[in-house]
Design an enzyme around this catalytic site. Structure first.
Site, PDB file in Angstrom:
ATOM      1  N   LYS A 105       0.831  -1.208   0.000  1.00 31.49           N
ATOM      2  CA  LYS A 105       0.000   0.000   0.000  1.00 31.49           C
ATOM      3  C   LYS A 105       0.862   1.253   0.000  1.00 31.49           C
ATOM      4  CE  LYS A 105      -2.560   2.751   3.336  1.00 31.49           C
ATOM      5  NZ  LYS A 105      -1.402   3.623   3.665  1.00 31.49           N
ATOM      6  N   ASN A 106       2.030   1.199   0.656  1.00 29.51           N
ATOM      7  CA  ASN A 106       2.886   2.381   0.759  1.00 29.51           C
ATOM      8  C   ASN A 106       3.802   2.566  -0.451  1.00 29.51           C
ATOM      9  OD1 ASN A 106       1.698   2.939   3.175  1.00 29.51           O
ATOM     10  ND2 ASN A 106       3.459   2.457   4.448  1.00 29.51           N
ATOM     11  N   ARG A 165      -4.425  11.115   1.636  1.00 30.29           N
ATOM     12  CA  ARG A 165      -3.413  12.176   1.651  1.00 30.29           C
ATOM     13  C   ARG A 165      -2.553  12.148   0.392  1.00 30.29           C
ATOM     14  NH1 ARG A 165      -2.064  14.447   6.845  1.00 30.29           N
ATOM     15  NH2 ARG A 165      -3.535  13.735   8.402  1.00 30.29           N
ATOM     16  N   CYS A 181      -5.464   8.750   8.060  1.00 27.41           N
ATOM     17  CA  CYS A 181      -5.684   8.257   9.419  1.00 27.41           C
ATOM     18  C   CYS A 181      -5.283   9.296  10.458  1.00 27.41           C
ATOM     19  CB  CYS A 181      -4.885   6.970   9.646  1.00 27.41           C
ATOM     20  SG  CYS A 181      -5.537   5.553   8.719  1.00 27.41           S
ATOM     21  N   ASP A 198       3.816   0.808  11.908  1.00 26.88           N
ATOM     22  CA  ASP A 198       2.619   0.092  11.444  1.00 26.88           C
ATOM     23  C   ASP A 198       2.579  -1.356  11.927  1.00 26.88           C
ATOM     24  OD1 ASP A 198       1.240   1.869   9.026  1.00 26.88           O
ATOM     25  OD2 ASP A 198       3.363   2.259   9.296  1.00 26.88           O
ATOM     26  N   VAL A 252       7.236   7.396  16.387  1.00 28.98           N
ATOM     27  CA  VAL A 252       6.967   7.889  15.032  1.00 28.98           C
ATOM     28  C   VAL A 252       5.703   8.741  14.989  1.00 28.98           C
ATOM     29  CG1 VAL A 252       6.598   7.230  12.623  1.00 28.98           C
ATOM     30  CG2 VAL A 252       8.177   5.899  14.057  1.00 28.98           C
TER      31      VAL A 252
END
Length: 439
Positions: free
Chosen positions: A24-25, A98, A122, A312, A334
């Site tokens: 996803k990133n 975003r 989020c 994550d 983070v």
């Protein structure tokens, strides 16, 4: 809305096999990179998640043709006819992601202007978009704040510059990469993020004709070129989703084979998983994760940027730590608000205490800012089903894990948010024998 609610009947170990596809990133950012090319690009291993749909829609609004390729999970992106998009149409995507801010550099290069609406994502802590705009100004962009968003122009070709990030932010590093590759001259970025997904994006851009070097001291140098072509690329697997399923196997005393998971990108997670007492086995096509029986071990854990323990990975693993014997300490460095999800776990029977102090080995930037960013998890505790409202993507999946591990039935609200980063997660739950249903 009952279609956004899931009933989870807990207490059954999840067992079986699921597959993870592209990260996803990385995937949405690689899709944005296609805007920079003068020829079509071909992206493989694309998951069916909401962030991909959002970027696909934004690309199509700007004249990029996006179609499915020959193999499942393949997209062909043709940027031959990039055009300005209607502000109202762009604004319709506001609040859902975003990623639109990463369109700035490519659109400034292709059109000379860009419009960015208000941004969503989020709610796990500060992600200041102002820094993105500051970076773009250094490249030579002009930014006008309007009631409905930000309007950017580039009166002349953007120019390379020297940028030092105050923190190795992934989003800021992506912004610089996507802007610098076609800027005039050399851009030097220090204190850059070096996550595997960043390296994969660099590989995509290099395939397109970019000149990018990555040094061992977190410095990235980009020599701007006059033109980029297309790319053919298979996205690296989603290490964050893989770790989520691994934590679910541990918390429910189950066993999950994650086809597509890659050891190299998960080295740090795998070490911690083993310390907690989880077992895993790596083969050529994936990794099997399981609870080997016996008590789990309490640990001390600090999140950090890569190659540290990824933020994550933290939330799903915390659920498993509620089943470990003793006191586990978690120091989140983070995102300052990422531990807020634990209040719901406490309502289910967990014993988690939050602290403003840095409980890890090193003080972090949140230590003097009054944020509850450290946790002490006391276990093992028996979790009971509850009424859960999903707060964010990883916290949401963590609630699913808690509901699966709990005795009784949980009612989980807001499950659509999980679709942002977990492909076909309901189908995967059923394939693993989870007892879930729509009310």
């Amino acid at each position: 809305m009952t279609d956004d609610v899931l009933l989870v009947h807990g207490g059954t170990p999840i067992e079986g096999e699921i597959r993870v596809r592209g990260a996803k990133n990385l995937v949405p950012k690689a899709m944005v990179a296609a805007l920079l090319g003068s020829a079509p690009s071909r992206l493989r291993n694309v998951p069916e998640i909401r962030d991909v749909r959002v970027v696909r829609g934004l690309l199509q609004l700007h004249g990029v043709t996006v179609r499915s390729g020959e193999e499942p999970g393949e997209l062909v992106l043709d940027p031959s006819h990039v055009e300005s998009a209607n502000v109202a149409d762009i604004d319709a995507h506001a609040g859902s992601s975003r990623i639109p801010i990463l369109f700035c550099g490519p659109l400034l290069h292709r059109l000379g202007h860009a419009f960015i609406p208000g941004l969503g994502g989020c709610d796990i802590g500060g992600r200041p978009v102002d820094f993105h705009f500051d970076v773009l100004r250094q490249f030579g962009a002009t930014i006008e704040k309007r009631a409905d968003g930000q309007y950017l122009t580039a009166p002349q070709r953007l120019r390379g510059c020297r940028i030092r990030l105050p923190y190795p932010s992934v989003g800021s590093t992506e912004q610089v990469l996507l802007t610098a590759v076609l800027a005039e001259g050399v851009t030097e970025l220090t204190n850059a993020a070096v996550e595997p997904e960043i390296e994969d994006l660099i590989c995509v851009l290099q395939k397109m004709g970019a000149i990018i070097s990555l040094d061992t001291d977190r410095t990235i140098r980009i020599t701007g070129v006059d033109q980029l072509g297309g790319y053919t690329h298979r996205a690296l697997p989603d290490r964050l989703e893989a770790a989520s399923w691994a934590s679910a196997a541990l918390a429910t005393k189950g066993s999950v084979y994650v086809r597509g998971a890659s050891q190299r990108e998960m080295l740090t997670f795998l070490n911690v998983y083993r310390k907690v007492g989880g077992a895993f086995e790596v083969d050529e096509t994936g990794i099997r994760f399981w609870h080997p029986g016996g008590p789990l071990n309490a640990i001390a854990l600090e999140t950090d940027v890569h190659p540290g323990f990824q933020t994550d990975w933290q939330q799903p693993l915390v659920v498993a730590l509620t089943q470990a014997s003793g006191l586990s300490i978690v120091h989140e460095t983070v995102y300052e608000s990422r531990l807020g999800f634990t209040s719901a776990l406490n309502q289910m029977g967990a014993h988690i205490q939050l602290y403003r102090e840095c409980l890890g080995g090193t003080p972090c930037r949140f230590g003097q800012r009054n944020f509850l960013h450290s946790a002490v998890v006391s276990g093992p505790t028996t979790l009971q089903g509850g009424d859960l409202v999903i707060p964010d993507l990883r916290g949401g999946f963590s609630y699913l894990i808690a509901a699966l591990a709990a005795h009784g039935t949980s009612r989980v609200h807001g499950i659509e948010l999980i679709n942002r980063g977990y492909e076909n997660f309901l189908q995967k739950l059923e394939e693993l024998g989870a007892k879930v249903e729509r009310p």
